[in-house]
Design a protein around this motif. Structure first.
Motif, short mmCIF file in Angstrom:
data_model
loop_
_atom_site.label_atom_id
_atom_site.label_comp_id
_atom_site.label_asym_id
_atom_site.label_seq_id
_atom_site.Cartn_x
_atom_site.Cartn_y
_atom_site.Cartn_z
N ARG A 23 0.85 -1.20 0.00
CA ARG A 23 0.00 0.00 0.00
C ARG A 23 0.88 1.24 0.00
O ARG A 23 1.66 1.46 0.93
CB ARG A 23 -0.85 0.05 1.26
CG ARG A 23 -1.85 -1.07 1.39
CD ARG A 23 -2.77 -0.76 2.55
NE ARG A 23 -3.63 -1.90 2.83
CZ ARG A 23 -4.71 -1.85 3.60
NH1 ARG A 23 -5.05 -0.70 4.16
NH2 ARG A 23 -5.44 -2.92 3.81
N ILE A 24 0.75 2.04 -1.04
CA ILE A 24 1.57 3.25 -1.12
C ILE A 24 0.78 4.41 -0.49
O ILE A 24 -0.32 4.74 -0.93
CB ILE A 24 1.91 3.59 -2.60
CG1 ILE A 24 2.42 2.34 -3.35
CG2 ILE A 24 2.92 4.73 -2.66
CD1 ILE A 24 3.68 1.73 -2.84
N ASN A 25 1.34 4.98 0.56
CA ASN A 25 0.70 6.08 1.26
C ASN A 25 1.51 7.36 1.09
O ASN A 25 2.74 7.30 1.11
CB ASN A 25 0.60 5.79 2.76
CG ASN A 25 -0.30 4.61 3.06
OD1 ASN A 25 -1.29 4.37 2.36
ND2 ASN A 25 0.05 3.85 4.08
N THR A 32 -4.11 2.99 -8.94
CA THR A 32 -3.88 4.33 -8.39
C THR A 32 -4.68 5.36 -9.18
O THR A 32 -5.04 5.12 -10.33
CB THR A 32 -2.38 4.70 -8.46
OG1 THR A 32 -2.20 6.01 -7.89
CG2 THR A 32 -1.86 4.73 -9.89
N LYS A 37 -1.70 1.26 -4.92
CA LYS A 37 -1.33 -0.08 -4.48
C LYS A 37 -0.56 -0.73 -5.63
O LYS A 37 -0.98 -0.63 -6.78
CB LYS A 37 -2.58 -0.93 -4.20
CG LYS A 37 -3.60 -0.21 -3.33
CD LYS A 37 -4.83 -1.04 -3.02
CE LYS A 37 -5.57 -1.56 -4.20
NZ LYS A 37 -7.03 -1.81 -3.88
N LEU A 83 9.01 -1.35 -7.19
CA LEU A 83 9.22 -0.17 -6.33
C LEU A 83 10.36 0.69 -6.86
O LEU A 83 10.34 1.91 -6.75
CB LEU A 83 9.50 -0.61 -4.89
CG LEU A 83 8.31 -1.23 -4.14
CD1 LEU A 83 8.79 -1.92 -2.86
CD2 LEU A 83 7.26 -0.17 -3.81
N LEU A 130 8.90 2.76 -9.73
CA LEU A 130 7.87 3.75 -9.37
C LEU A 130 8.50 5.11 -9.06
O LEU A 130 9.46 5.20 -8.30
CB LEU A 130 7.12 3.24 -8.13
CG LEU A 130 6.10 4.19 -7.51
CD1 LEU A 130 4.94 4.46 -8.46
CD2 LEU A 130 5.57 3.63 -6.18
N HIS A 163 6.42 9.75 0.74
CA HIS A 163 5.64 8.50 0.68
C HIS A 163 6.42 7.39 1.32
O HIS A 163 7.58 7.58 1.73
CB HIS A 163 5.26 8.17 -0.77
CG HIS A 163 6.41 8.23 -1.71
ND1 HIS A 163 7.40 7.29 -1.69
CD2 HIS A 163 6.75 9.14 -2.66
CE1 HIS A 163 8.30 7.61 -2.62
NE2 HIS A 163 7.94 8.73 -3.21
N ASN A 164 5.78 6.22 1.42
CA ASN A 164 6.40 5.13 2.18
C ASN A 164 7.18 4.13 1.32
O ASN A 164 7.52 3.05 1.80
CB ASN A 164 5.33 4.40 3.01
CG ASN A 164 4.22 3.83 2.15
OD1 ASN A 164 4.15 4.12 0.95
ND2 ASN A 164 3.35 3.04 2.73
N VAL A 165 7.50 4.49 0.07
CA VAL A 165 8.27 3.56 -0.77
C VAL A 165 9.65 3.25 -0.15
O VAL A 165 10.07 2.09 -0.12
CB VAL A 165 8.37 4.08 -2.22
CG1 VAL A 165 9.36 3.25 -3.03
CG2 VAL A 165 6.99 4.06 -2.87
N PHE A 222 9.27 0.47 2.30
CA PHE A 222 9.13 -0.87 1.69
C PHE A 222 10.48 -1.39 1.20
O PHE A 222 10.79 -2.57 1.33
CB PHE A 222 8.14 -0.82 0.53
CG PHE A 222 6.71 -0.82 0.99
CD1 PHE A 222 6.21 -1.86 1.76
CD2 PHE A 222 5.85 0.22 0.67
CE1 PHE A 222 4.89 -1.86 2.20
CE2 PHE A 222 4.54 0.23 1.10
CZ PHE A 222 4.06 -0.82 1.86
#
Ligand code: ADP
Length: 449
Positions: A337-339, A368, A386, A405, A408, A415-417, A420
């Protein structure tokens, strides 16, 4: 079949539903707040209607605004997506009264499962194993203390109307009960307007395993195996996979058959998720979600099916198009989940996306609503996309996720990449050896952000 469906949501899930509608030859109506006038779901739908100002309470959460949009556009059904009005029994009831189809289960099922105490009671009667704990609402600190002594510490006090990981407090020993009980009740009242709380044994090292089910609303149901959603922060999932690496085919058959029996017994219509904590080969029911889940694509990937299409078919009164005997799992799927948020504080990071580039290649799906130049509004959830990867086995899926990832690009907001990327390097994530508390302890022990 429906001619026109109103999609009562925004972001990636609105796009997901609009796509399914169009593929089925159904017109899709988008609704939006003034903050979302330039949003992708507005552009992708056949029709779009502004229903109110930015705050969700005056737009996406307003049943009267959504109903009016439905009347104005002459839509014959509403797909609620997840969040917003998706688990609001009063909304489902209003639709029932007005002859508009709610794409989801009956208002009665939404209501029962939305009250976690009633849900547990119902599931226990249907022979689904539950976490040991109170049978109903706990009224006082004394009662809480008595039950806790009975089931043994640690315990967790949870809001009956809870959701999104809120309204939960843990007590490790008797002196903590009073504080935990008071805090859970206050938060429950403030967040859910329902001060009922209940008590459960707090499981120390469980995994979060959930079973996807679909019922035909009469007496038939199927299960679509499990998802492992153990990687969580603040009781919220960030990475999900199917199948669960700790679940054997025999266990899947066993828990799947129990869930199917329960769902068929209820006469449940549409898609739902029965959530369990899983430890030492035992499943313990925690709640049922009566809607589409954020993480549904991992199940779609391994079974090669379309869950939204199935939801629409069932709401239209058609039989299940899938049968248990023809469902087989192929390979392994993982969703990240990308936030839009700053790590590690997890504070939302709205703003303009200066560059966006989605990953691609075989077995890579990105859901997305982002585009270059898009302004992420500050009003809504920080989920902006996502990535779902599908490969022959778990190891290849992890490698594919890592590559996706790397491809992207989201510039302009935090963001939270990066989170991850670091997680994927960790031996425990690679081996699948983690429980629901793993991420929080890892974050607490990692300082060099
Ligand atoms: P919500 O509806 O807010 O998501 P859930 O009941 O689904 O609440 O619980 C969310 C998460 O909280 C679970 O996935 C798990 O991580 C944690 N949790 C809930 N109940 C327990 C329990 N009895 N023991 C340990 N952790 C729990």
């Amino acid at each position: 079949m429906f001619k026109k469906i109103l999609v009562a949501n925004r972001g990636e899930i609105a796009l997901r539903v609009i796509r399914a509608c169009k593929e089925m030859g159904i017109e899709a109506v988008a609704i939006h707040s003034t903050a979302d006038a330039n949003a992708m779901h507005v552009r992708m739908a056949d029709e779009a209607l502004c229903i109110g100002p930015p705050p969700s309470s005056s737009s996406y959460l307003s049943s009267s605004a959504v109903m009016t949009a439905c009347n104005v556009t002459n839509a014959d059904a509403i797909h609620p997506g997840y969040g917003f009005l998706s688990e609001n029994p009063t909304f489902a009831e209003i639709l029932e009264d007005h002859g508009i189809t709610f794409i989801g289960p009956s208002a009665e099922h939404v209501r029962t499962m939305g009250d976690k105490i009633a849900a547990k009671r119902t599931m226990r009667e249907l022979k689904i194993p539950c976490v040991p704990g109170s049978d109903g609402p706990v009224e006082s600190t004394e009662e809480a203390g008595k039950i806790a002594a009975d089931i043994g510490y640690p315990v967790i006090i949870k809001a009956a109307g809870g959701g999104g990981g809120r309204g939960m407090r843990i007590a490790h020993q008797p002196v903590e009960i009073e504080e935990a009980f008071g805090a859970a009740r206050r938060e429950a009242e403030a967040a859910f307007n329902n001060k009922d709380v209940y008590i459960e044994k707090y499981l120390n090292k469980p995994r979060h395993i959930e079973v996807q089910v679909i019922g035909d609303g009469k007496d038939k149901a199927i299960h679509l195996g499990e998802r492992d959603c153990s990687l969580q922060r603040r009781h919220q999932k960030i990475l999900e996979e199917a199948p669960g690496s700790s679940i054997t085919p025999a266990l899947r058959d066993k828990i799947g058959a129990l869930c199917v029996k329960a769902v068929a017994g209820l006469g449940y219509a549409g898609a739902g998720t029965i959530e369990f904590l899983y430890a030492d080969q035992e499943f313990y029911f925690i709640e049922m979600n009566t809607r589409l889940q954020v993480e549904h694509p991992v199940t779609e990937a391994v079974y090669g099916i379309d869950i939204v299409r199935e939801q629409i078919r069932i709401a239209a009164g058609l039989p299940l198009s899938l049968s248990q005997d023809n469902l087989t799992i192929r390979g392994h799927a993982i969703e990240a989940r990308i936030n839009a948020e700053t790590v590690p504080s997890f504070r939302p990071s709205p703003g303009r996306v200066s560059t966006f580039h989605a990953p691609g290649g075989p077995g890579v799906r990105m859901d997305t609503a982002l585009y270059t130049g898009y302004d992420i509004p500050p009003w809504y959830d920080s989920l902006i996309g996502k990535i779902i990867v599908h490969a022959n086995d778990r190891g290849s899926a992890l490698a594919k996720l890592s590559q996706a990832l790397d491809e992207l690009i989201i510039d302009g907001v935090d963001h939270n990449v990066p989170l991850f990327k670091r997680l994927l390097e960790h031996a425990d994530i690679q081996s699948g050896d983690y429980d629901i508390h793993w991420l929080e302890s890892w974050l607490a022990s990692t300082e060099d952000w």
